[in-house]
Design a protein around this motif. Structure first.
Motif, short mmCIF file in Angstrom:
data_model
loop_
_atom_site.label_atom_id
_atom_site.label_comp_id
_atom_site.label_asym_id
_atom_site.label_seq_id
_atom_site.Cartn_x
_atom_site.Cartn_y
_atom_site.Cartn_z
N GLY A 52 0.79 -1.22 0.00
CA GLY A 52 0.00 0.00 0.00
C GLY A 52 0.82 1.27 0.00
O GLY A 52 1.72 1.46 -0.83
N LEU A 53 0.52 2.15 0.94
CA LEU A 53 1.17 3.45 1.01
C LEU A 53 2.66 3.32 1.26
O LEU A 53 3.46 4.10 0.71
CB LEU A 53 0.52 4.29 2.13
N GLN A 54 3.06 2.35 2.10
CA GLN A 54 4.48 2.17 2.38
C GLN A 54 5.25 1.83 1.11
O GLN A 54 6.35 2.34 0.89
CB GLN A 54 4.69 1.07 3.43
N ARG A 55 4.67 0.98 0.26
CA ARG A 55 5.35 0.65 -1.00
C ARG A 55 5.43 1.86 -1.91
O ARG A 55 6.46 2.10 -2.56
CB ARG A 55 4.63 -0.50 -1.71
N GLY A 56 4.36 2.65 -1.96
CA GLY A 56 4.39 3.86 -2.78
C GLY A 56 5.45 4.83 -2.31
O GLY A 56 6.18 5.42 -3.13
N MET A 57 5.57 5.03 -1.00
CA MET A 57 6.60 5.91 -0.46
C MET A 57 7.98 5.40 -0.79
O MET A 57 8.86 6.18 -1.20
CB MET A 57 6.43 6.03 1.06
N LEU A 58 8.19 4.10 -0.64
CA LEU A 58 9.50 3.53 -0.88
C LEU A 58 9.89 3.62 -2.35
O LEU A 58 11.02 3.98 -2.69
CB LEU A 58 9.53 2.07 -0.40
N VAL A 59 8.95 3.32 -3.24
CA VAL A 59 9.24 3.39 -4.67
C VAL A 59 9.52 4.83 -5.10
O VAL A 59 10.47 5.09 -5.85
CB VAL A 59 8.06 2.79 -5.48
N ALA A 60 8.70 5.77 -4.64
CA ALA A 60 8.92 7.17 -4.98
C ALA A 60 10.28 7.65 -4.47
O ALA A 60 11.01 8.37 -5.18
CB ALA A 60 7.80 8.03 -4.41
N GLY A 61 10.63 7.27 -3.24
CA GLY A 61 11.93 7.66 -2.70
C GLY A 61 13.08 7.06 -3.47
O GLY A 61 14.09 7.72 -3.73
N LEU A 62 12.94 5.79 -3.88
CA LEU A 62 14.00 5.14 -4.65
C LEU A 62 14.18 5.80 -6.01
O LEU A 62 15.30 5.97 -6.49
CB LEU A 62 13.68 3.65 -4.82
#
Length: 330
Positions: free
Chosen positions: A21-31
């Motif tokens: 969910g949101l955690q994956r979106g944050m991590l992908v955007a940060g990467l």
């Protein structure tokens, strides 16, 4: 299956598989944002159309505060530098400062925290008082004082990088010291440490093999967040005039400070690129740190397992875990 196990050993890939969910979106955007920052930093000599200190080409001088055009996509600064080129080269300066600062602060902070937590006594009390005093001091003011003491203000590339890195290191060391010391104090009371003492293992081996390996598991989260803070501190030093001279390297904070008067005159193109570069780079690293921090929460892992488990897994999950599963020897 074997290939998947190898990929799971890579820290970022493993956390990405765990995220939902949101955690994956944050991590992908940060990467993605951090990857762009690294690409610009590594390949700046080939990506940037001009050098960071270039003022002219075959057609003559670039000119001061020229608007965006086919020759200069983001225009030129008041000093006659190409804005796009200095923005790209600024990533290289930032990554050098971040690398040097994090290496110094991690090594010194871990060693002091390990010695303080394991030995205790007057050594521990002295180091704790010093760390608390530094930690209580205003971060930016401390960085300014150290930068002035090392370089006397603006300087060349490597003297400026070392001055900025050391000033940031002084601020970061107490953070690593406190985290590692707390973990060492907890771990040194564990049974495996007592067993190592009983069998006559040297103190140095116990500290650096048994204790240190288990006391640094949370450091990747702190390193990621501190990387973004290091870029912000570097930009602040350059903005206040304690950074690197423009003829020695490109630095976002300095370029942003020089563009303040331009904005009042309606010249917007000199301020937006370095400002956006600072914001996006800090945002990318912060998103990675926050994503990893969320994944360290066991409740998130429990939710992920709950969404993917079969009815049989749900029944098995309701049973008490065996001692072998918990890592104990029967």
């Amino acid at each position: 299956m074997a290939k998947r196990r190898v990929l799971d050993r890579i820290p970022v890939v493993h956390q990405l598989r765990q995220s939902v969910g949101l955690q994956r979106g944050m991590l992908v955007a940060g990467l993605v944002l951090t990857a762009l920052f690294l690409v610009f930093a590594i390949f700046a000599p080939w990506i940037a159309p001009y050098s960071y200190n270039q003022l002219r080409d075959a057609q003559g001088n670039f000119g001061s505060t020229q608007p965006p055009s086919a020759e200069h996509w983001l225009g030129t600064t008041v000093g006659g530098y190409d804005v796009l080129s200095r923005t790209i080269w600024g990533a290289q300066t930032a990554i050098l400062v971040v690398i040097v600062a994090l290496i110094l602060s991690v090594v010194v902070g871990i060693l002091l925290g390990l010695v303080s937590g394991y030995l205790g006594g007057w050594v521990d009390r002295t180091l704790v008082v010093i760390a608390d005093a530094i930690y209580a001091f205003p971060t930016l003011l401390l960085a300014i004082v150290v930068a002035i003491a090392i370089s006397g203000g603006q300087s060349g590339l490597w003297p400026g990088i070392m001055a900025a890195a050391v000033s940031i290191t002084v601020v970061f060391i107490p953070q690593y010291f406190r985290v590692v010391r707390a973990e060492v104090v907890r771990i040194k009371a564990e049974a495996f440490v007592e067993s190592a003492k009983v069998i006559g293992a040297p103190t140095s081996r116990i500290m650096f093999v048994h204790v240190l390996r288990n006391a640094t598991r949370t450091l990747p989260l702190i390193v990621t967040l501190n990387a973004s803070e290091a870029i912000a501190t570097l930009a602040a030093l350059g903005f206040l005039g304690f950074g690197i001279e423009p003829s020695a390297a490109a630095e976002w904070g300095y370029d942003l400070q020089r563009s303040i008067s331009d904005v009042a005159a309606g010249i917007w193109w000199t301020a937006i690129p370095p400002g956006v570069a600072i914001v996006l780079t800090i945002l990318g690293m912060t998103l990675i740190g926050e994503g990893l921090n969320d994944l360290a929460d066991p409740r998130l892992r429990a939710r992920r397992r709950a969404t993917n488990q079969t009815p049989a897994d749900a029944v098995a999950a309701s049973q008490p875990a065996s001692r072998e599963f918990m890592g104990e020897v029967e």
